[in-house]
Write a protein that holds these residues in place. Structure first.
Motif, mmCIF file in Angstrom:
data_model
loop_
_atom_site.group_PDB
_atom_site.id
_atom_site.type_symbol
_atom_site.label_atom_id
_atom_site.label_comp_id
_atom_site.label_asym_id
_atom_site.label_seq_id
_atom_site.Cartn_x
_atom_site.Cartn_y
_atom_site.Cartn_z
ATOM 1 N N GLY A 1 0.805 -1.218 0.000
ATOM 2 C CA GLY A 1 0.000 0.000 0.000
ATOM 3 C C GLY A 1 0.833 1.260 0.000
ATOM 4 O O GLY A 1 0.544 2.219 -0.732
ATOM 5 N N LEU A 2 1.886 1.282 0.815
ATOM 6 C CA LEU A 2 2.758 2.458 0.883
ATOM 7 C C LEU A 2 3.512 2.669 -0.425
ATOM 8 O O LEU A 2 3.598 3.797 -0.935
ATOM 9 N N PHE A 3 4.055 1.588 -0.985
ATOM 10 C CA PHE A 3 4.802 1.710 -2.237
ATOM 11 C C PHE A 3 3.887 2.118 -3.390
ATOM 12 O O PHE A 3 4.282 2.901 -4.261
ATOM 13 N N PHE A 4 2.656 1.592 -3.395
ATOM 14 C CA PHE A 4 1.751 1.943 -4.487
ATOM 15 C C PHE A 4 1.286 3.387 -4.379
ATOM 16 O O PHE A 4 1.042 4.044 -5.395
ATOM 17 N N ALA A 5 1.172 3.902 -3.139
ATOM 18 C CA ALA A 5 0.854 5.320 -2.972
ATOM 19 C C ALA A 5 1.951 6.180 -3.595
ATOM 20 O O ALA A 5 1.672 7.159 -4.305
ATOM 21 N N MET B 1 -5.353 -6.941 -2.745
ATOM 22 C CA MET B 1 -5.820 -5.752 -3.448
ATOM 23 C C MET B 1 -6.616 -4.831 -2.525
ATOM 24 O O MET B 1 -6.439 -3.607 -2.544
ATOM 25 N N ALA B 2 -7.508 -5.397 -1.707
ATOM 26 C CA ALA B 2 -8.334 -4.564 -0.826
ATOM 27 C C ALA B 2 -7.475 -3.838 0.199
ATOM 28 O O ALA B 2 -7.620 -2.620 0.407
ATOM 29 N N ALA B 3 -6.576 -4.557 0.848
ATOM 30 C CA ALA B 3 -5.752 -3.941 1.889
ATOM 31 C C ALA B 3 -4.785 -2.914 1.309
ATOM 32 O O ALA B 3 -4.701 -1.780 1.813
ATOM 33 N N SER B 4 -4.076 -3.271 0.253
ATOM 34 C CA SER B 4 -3.081 -2.346 -0.304
ATOM 35 C C SER B 4 -3.747 -1.104 -0.893
ATOM 36 O O SER B 4 -3.231 0.012 -0.748
ATOM 37 N N TYR C 1 6.656 -2.107 -5.211
ATOM 38 C CA TYR C 1 5.270 -2.568 -5.047
ATOM 39 C C TYR C 1 5.098 -3.985 -5.580
ATOM 40 O O TYR C 1 4.483 -4.832 -4.921
ATOM 41 N N MET C 2 5.652 -4.278 -6.745
ATOM 42 C CA MET C 2 5.505 -5.610 -7.325
ATOM 43 C C MET C 2 6.167 -6.672 -6.452
ATOM 44 O O MET C 2 5.633 -7.770 -6.280
ATOM 45 N N LYS D 1 4.231 -9.691 -4.614
ATOM 46 C CA LYS D 1 4.703 -11.071 -4.792
ATOM 47 C C LYS D 1 4.832 -11.767 -3.435
ATOM 48 O O LYS D 1 4.415 -12.927 -3.274
ATOM 49 N N GLN D 2 5.387 -11.076 -2.461
ATOM 50 C CA GLN D 2 5.563 -11.656 -1.133
ATOM 51 C C GLN D 2 4.209 -11.822 -0.425
ATOM 52 O O GLN D 2 3.952 -12.848 0.212
#
Length: 306
Positions: A85-89, A193-196, A176-177, A181-182
């Protein structure tokens, strides 16, 4: 590169379909009537409720089947969800700004340097070995992407600030990827998906509120563009990618997503009326060749430490 999961053809198709969906992102960003940071927030903010409904349905189905959800996993196992979530932000914020400050072509190309960071991270974190054939295919795909966007570089698209933002985007998307993956080793696609996405929306809200252009769309058309941005690239596209990444190596996934510059160029031609030059057609062919060779290299067993 050796990874038994890379033999999953269905996952590879899902990955490409996900890439086709997220390639629409720059089109929606340009059509939106809010600023780049606001559109980044709405992409996650409007997608989060849909994804939370999905994960709620999944929990209900598991409960009826007597299967315990891993949502109560310890903080160590939850960490990849928070990091995703942080990286995707960071990815969305810098990507949307990059599209605003430089050309779509430059932003798309530079943000798609993510495979370099993903391949490096996969080697450092997951100890995934990479063959010379795979590296060659990756470089070929990059060359094709450069040819594809080359004609647009002369149209004032070399603004240093926007280009640097595109490069930072690649770092965040690569991280993010790897986090996805992890996370997919413990949690379902719906949960990841929901959490991130919810975490991404919470991180982007204060940033979007600080934008001078305002947070709210000015018209019904503006809302429809943002809803499309949330549903197609985020809910559909990123979910397909998250699903595929549980079954494919991180390196192959990232290289295959270089299909985005090709499809973004095609979408821009169809939706925005932008012409496609012969060199761009050639670049698209090189990108597809590089992806095909990367896929073959991933399927080929390797016995050394290339």
């Amino acid at each position: 590169m050796t990874n038994q999961s890379d033999t999953d053809s269905g996952a590879f198709v899902c990955l490409l379909l996900g890439g086709a969906a997220i390639a629409l992102s720059p089109i929606f960003i340009r059509l939106a009537d809010v600023g780049p940071l606001a559109s980044a927030f709405w992409r996650a903010g409007l997608a989060a409720p849909v994804l939370l409904l999905w994960v709620s349905w999944e929990w209900h189905r598991l409960a009826r089947a007597g299967v315990r959800s891993p949502v109560g996993a310890n903080i160590h196992r939850q960490l990849p969800l928070w990091l995703a979530g942080l990286f995707f932000a960071g990815d969305l914020a810098f990507w949307h700004l990059s599209v605003a400050y430089t050309s779509v072509a430059n932003a798309t190309l530079l943000s798609n340097l993510a495979p370099v960071f993903v391949t490096l991270g996969a080697w450092l974190v997951f100890r995934q070995r990479v063959s010379r054939a795979f590296l060659g295919a990756m470089l070929l795909a990059f060359a094709g992407a450069a040819i594809l966007v080359g004609p647009d570089f002369r149209h004032g698209g070399t603004a240093l600030y926007g280009d640097l933002l595109g490069l930072v985007t690649a770092v965040f998307y690569g991280a993010y990827m790897l986090a996805v993956k992890q996370a997919r080793s413990t949690f379902s696609t719906a949960m990841v998906m929901a959490a991130s996405t919810a975490i991404t929306a919470l991180c982007l809200l204060p940033v979007a509120l600080s934008e001078a252009t305002g947070l709210w769309p000015a018209s019904t058309r503006g809302w429809l563009v943002l809803i499309a941005l949330a549903l197609i690239p985020q809910v559909i596209g990123q979910s397909l990618i998250a699903y595929a990444m549980a079954r494919l190596s991180a390196s192959l996934s990232s290289v295959s997503l270089l299909i985005q510059p090709l499809l973004a160029t095609i979408y821009a031609s169809i939706i925005l009326g932008e012409g496609i030059a012969a060199t761009q057609i050639a670049g698209g062919a090189v990108v597809l060749t590089g992806i095909w060779l990367a896929r073959r290299a991933a399927l080929r067993p390797t016995g050394g430490s290339d």
